[in-house]
Write an enzyme that holds these catalytic residues in place. Sequence first.
Site, PDB file in Angstrom:
ATOM      1  N   LYS A 187     -10.303 -52.910  -7.216  1.00 44.64           N
ATOM      2  CA  LYS A 187     -10.420 -54.190  -6.352  1.00 44.64           C
ATOM      3  C   LYS A 187      -9.578 -55.580  -6.760  1.00 44.64           C
ATOM      4  CE  LYS A 187     -12.595 -57.952  -5.707  1.00 44.64           C
ATOM      5  NZ  LYS A 187     -11.820 -58.736  -5.005  1.00 44.64           N
ATOM      6  N   GLU A 262     -10.353 -59.397 -19.716  1.00 40.65           N
ATOM      7  CA  GLU A 262      -9.441 -60.274 -19.897  1.00 40.65           C
ATOM      8  C   GLU A 262      -9.627 -61.648 -19.283  1.00 40.65           C
ATOM      9  OE1 GLU A 262      -6.969 -59.497 -21.788  1.00 40.65           O
ATOM     10  OE2 GLU A 262      -7.301 -57.526 -22.585  1.00 40.65           O
ATOM     11  N   CYS A 296      -2.757 -66.835 -17.227  1.00 40.59           N
ATOM     12  CA  CYS A 296      -3.626 -66.840 -18.287  1.00 40.59           C
ATOM     13  C   CYS A 296      -3.043 -67.369 -19.608  1.00 40.59           C
ATOM     14  CB  CYS A 296      -4.395 -65.736 -18.479  1.00 40.59           C
ATOM     15  SG  CYS A 296      -3.137 -64.374 -19.049  1.00 40.59           S
ATOM     16  N   GLU A 394      -9.247 -75.009 -17.757  1.00 41.02           N
ATOM     17  CA  GLU A 394      -7.975 -74.355 -17.294  1.00 41.02           C
ATOM     18  C   GLU A 394      -7.852 -74.578 -15.789  1.00 41.02           C
ATOM     19  OE1 GLU A 394      -8.390 -70.045 -16.327  1.00 41.02           O
ATOM     20  OE2 GLU A 394      -6.483 -69.573 -17.420  1.00 41.02           O
TER      21      GLU A 394
END
Length: 500
Positions: A187, A262, A296, A394
Amino acid sequence: MSSAPITQAWPIAPRIQSLIDGISPALRAGGTDLPIVNPTTEAPISVLREADAQEVDAAVMSARRAFDTGPWPRLDINARKDILYAIRDRVRAHAEELAWLECTGAGLPLARVREQVQRTARVFEFFAEVASTLHGEVYSQSKGWLTWVTREPKGVAALISPWNAPLSLASMRMATCIPWGNTCVLKPSEVTPLSVRRLVEILHEAGLPPGVVNLVNGRGSVTGTALVDHAGIDLVGFTGGTATGRAIMTAAARRLVPAALELGGKSANIVCASADIERALDGALVGIFANNGQQCLAGSRILVQRPVAAEFIERFVERARRIRVGDPLAPATEIGPLAFEAHRDRVLSYAAIARADGARLLTGGRRAAIERGWFVEPTAVLAPSNETRVCQEEIFGPFAAFLEFDTVDEAIAIANRSKFGLVSYVWSEDIGTALRCSRDIRAGTVWINTPMMRELRAPFGGYKESGVGRDGPAASVDFFTEQKATIVPLDPPPVHRFGA
Ligand code: NAP
């Protein structure tokens, strides 16, 4: 790598659907269609038919059949490897088409995307090679006994990937999963489905048996949860944000299946006075602005040692103002639009958050002067402390937060005062300083005097809230295979005879 523009456009289906057993399922009445929008032009490109629980069930059942009775897990390794190599070749043959789809759907700059397409081809080749050297263990130390340990594929994986680098992250998930004989349901993010849908078609055109990779599209709250909660799933591989990772691990724990995650980062980029400042400057700009800042592994907290800080920051700002922001399909473009409108707004909201926390806006902090598209000016702020939100959260856009430090110990402490621990960057020509940073920074990767070199042979993943598990040959073998011990006596040993 070519620096030529792409002059051709490829057709995009008016409705993008799942791929189950290698084909699009029949359209059912009453389904949900989600808009797919070009982030550069804001124009609708197509619609995405969301996979509901019933469609997810069909996809998992297809993967189950392919695993339980299909050819893939039972193929001779050379035959499996041939198919994975054929995937590599076909990705390369369709490189420009995939690059065009990625630029069009995700707004990533062409030069960057061309590299990511080549890496997509490379990861299938690389993990095919790892699978072909997979071996077991033999133990003969116990007298009269022989024990051997074999590796078997683990089963049907749910693989979930984000929108920031759709092709390379979805391909990493698949390439670490299927070479051992597993099957999967993927997905991707519903925001950027185009390139991944074409990639899964390419996998089938290259000879991958139906059912080995099934694709379901849709929102995390609908399609994602139906997939992770499905009783036919044996393990979950996830790339995405930390909050979602936590929800996924909770769901996996309820079913007692393993999950590899992750996740996000807020990585420190430490520039010491002992650095080669020219290279550190180039590296700091790449570290935060590559991939439109949506990565990331961004070096988003730039820590500069005080004697060189003022000049370094001034030069960084000057360069940031000259970055070419624009059409991602133009080869010279360095930053394209952010992937979707709400994300653009979220990134820009951090300019006000920074000011409220006492940070000084050095450049950017507003929409780029381009008529259409979700463009943001490359942004930098000087933060008063590492405890501010721009240094702890972030932001995931072209938004650098600068901090100044006096001693290397202080820089290491700042780097570690974060809930994340994905990567870090250190710039110093002093070997002792560089090695001390490598030893003491709590992050899964430390880059010394270089921005983001990804070594496929090495593990990649995060400390702390940046992840659970690693991608890489050894870690992927451990996660995606089961170990089986078979024990046999060489001379029949006496067996106690109950009741005799
Ligand atoms: P995200 O919101 O966590 O979404 C990632 C994927 O999970 C999407 O496909 C999403 O679908 C799906 N999802 C959301 N909620 C779910 C649920 N409850 N169950 C199952 N699936 C669910 O992350 P993102 O915003 O797409 O990506 C950005 C994040 O990814 C950043 O934090 C970045 O650092 C991280 N990232 C990490 C790595 C790494 O290797 N460590 C690499 C790239 C990105 P929807 O799109 O519908 O939400």
